[in-house]
Design an enzyme around this catalytic site. Structure first.
Site, PDB file in Angstrom:
ATOM      1  N   VAL A  82      34.896   5.490 101.044  1.00 49.22           N
ATOM      2  CA  VAL A  82      35.016   6.902 101.441  1.00 49.22           C
ATOM      3  C   VAL A  82      34.359   7.133 102.799  1.00 49.22           C
ATOM      4  O   VAL A  82      33.185   6.828 103.001  1.00 49.22           O
ATOM      5  CB  VAL A  82      34.347   7.803 100.381  1.00 49.22           C
ATOM      6  CG1 VAL A  82      34.374   9.266 100.825  1.00 49.22           C
ATOM      7  CG2 VAL A  82      35.039   7.628  99.034  1.00 49.22           C
ATOM      8  N   LYS A  83      35.161   7.684 103.712  1.00 48.94           N
ATOM      9  CA  LYS A  83      34.622   7.966 105.047  1.00 48.94           C
ATOM     10  C   LYS A  83      34.046   9.383 105.097  1.00 48.94           C
ATOM     11  O   LYS A  83      34.708  10.349 104.703  1.00 48.94           O
ATOM     12  CB  LYS A  83      35.731   7.885 106.090  1.00 48.94           C
ATOM     13  CG  LYS A  83      35.873   6.515 106.732  1.00 48.94           C
ATOM     14  CD  LYS A  83      37.113   6.498 107.589  1.00 48.94           C
ATOM     15  CE  LYS A  83      36.846   5.972 108.961  1.00 48.94           C
ATOM     16  NZ  LYS A  83      38.073   5.949 109.779  1.00 48.94           N
ATOM     17  N   VAL A  84      32.817   9.475 105.615  1.00 47.69           N
ATOM     18  CA  VAL A  84      32.205  10.787 105.849  1.00 47.69           C
ATOM     19  C   VAL A  84      31.767  10.831 107.309  1.00 47.69           C
ATOM     20  O   VAL A  84      31.383   9.806 107.881  1.00 47.69           O
ATOM     21  CB  VAL A  84      30.992  11.054 104.912  1.00 47.69           C
ATOM     22  CG1 VAL A  84      31.417  11.078 103.452  1.00 47.69           C
ATOM     23  CG2 VAL A  84      29.887  10.021 105.121  1.00 47.69           C
TER      24      VAL A  84
END
Ligand code: E4P
Length: 220
Positions: A82-84
């Site tokens: 998951v990219k944040v």
């Protein structure tokens, strides 16, 4: 150094995956938007094609929404990452995702100081944007070298992913700097394999082989 494709285009991914060197894929909202299809469908196809880490980016700007979106994205497959973004909300959401055992990629990183923050929340990947740093007349590769040095000195386990790479020398220099991963567009992946002397050499070998066969046929 692992080689990742920076695209959401399944045809490009399938072609390069056949070479046997594709370690994973990074996507971002702009790349997914280019496909003009349902994002979940795009991501599912990529997740089914490639076994390595596949980065799927959150789009909610606030921590709570980003966290919930991140949990949903992580449930798409075990190899989803998951990219944040490197924002206070991104750090807050990222830290909660890490606490849940979810692998995160902290994106939109432009400085060693930001990379330290990403490591401190236990990110699986940090993504410094080399090309975009160069675009503002600064030295992207120098920033990458500093990040790799700091991670080494501090013993951080976060993987350094050189992103926003624009040409083959970016990949070579990222490898020399000690990056764990380099992600690149399809066009740059294709450039990596190309060398004019390889093409010339192949032509000559094939010509000589053909001449040999023709000579043997005549002599038979
Ligand atoms: C990957 O994770 C990044 O989103 C990507 O490399 C950005 O590349 P760009 O600067 O060419 O858009």
């Amino acid at each position: 150094m692992k080689l990742f494709l920076d695209t959401a285009n399944i045809e490009e991914i399938r072609e390069i995956n056949r070479w046997g060197v594709l370690g994973g894929v990074t996507t971002n909202p702009s790349l997914v938007a280019k496909e003009a299809e349902d994002p979940d469908r795009v991501w599912k196809e990529i997740l089914a094609e490639v076994d390595g880490p596949i980065s799927l980016e959150t789009t909610q700007p606030e921590a709570d929404g980003m966290y919930e979106e991140g949990v949903r994205l992580s449930q798409m497959a075990d190899h989803a990452v998951v990219k944040v973004p490197m924002t206070p909300d991104g750090l807050m959401a990222g830290k909660r995702l890490v606490a849940d055992g979810i692998r995160i990629n902290v994106t939109l990183v432009f400085s060693p100081a930001q990379a330290i923050l990403a490591a401190e929340i236990g990110a699986y990947i940090v993504s410094p944007f080399i090309g975009r740093i160069d675009d503002v007349a600064s030295d992207g590769m120098e920033a990458l070298r500093k990040i790799c040095d700091i991670y080494e000195v501090q013993g951080y386990e976060t993987n350094v992913l050189a992103a926003s790479l624009r040409h083959p020398m970016h990949i070579v220099d990222a490898a020399l700097a000690g990056a764990d991963i380099a992600t690149m567009p399809y066009s740059v992946f294709k450039q990596l394999v190309k060398h004019p002397l390889t093409d010339l050499g192949m032509d000559k070998f094939l010509q000589d082989w053909k001449a040999l066969q023709e000579g043997l046929e005549k002599g038979a």
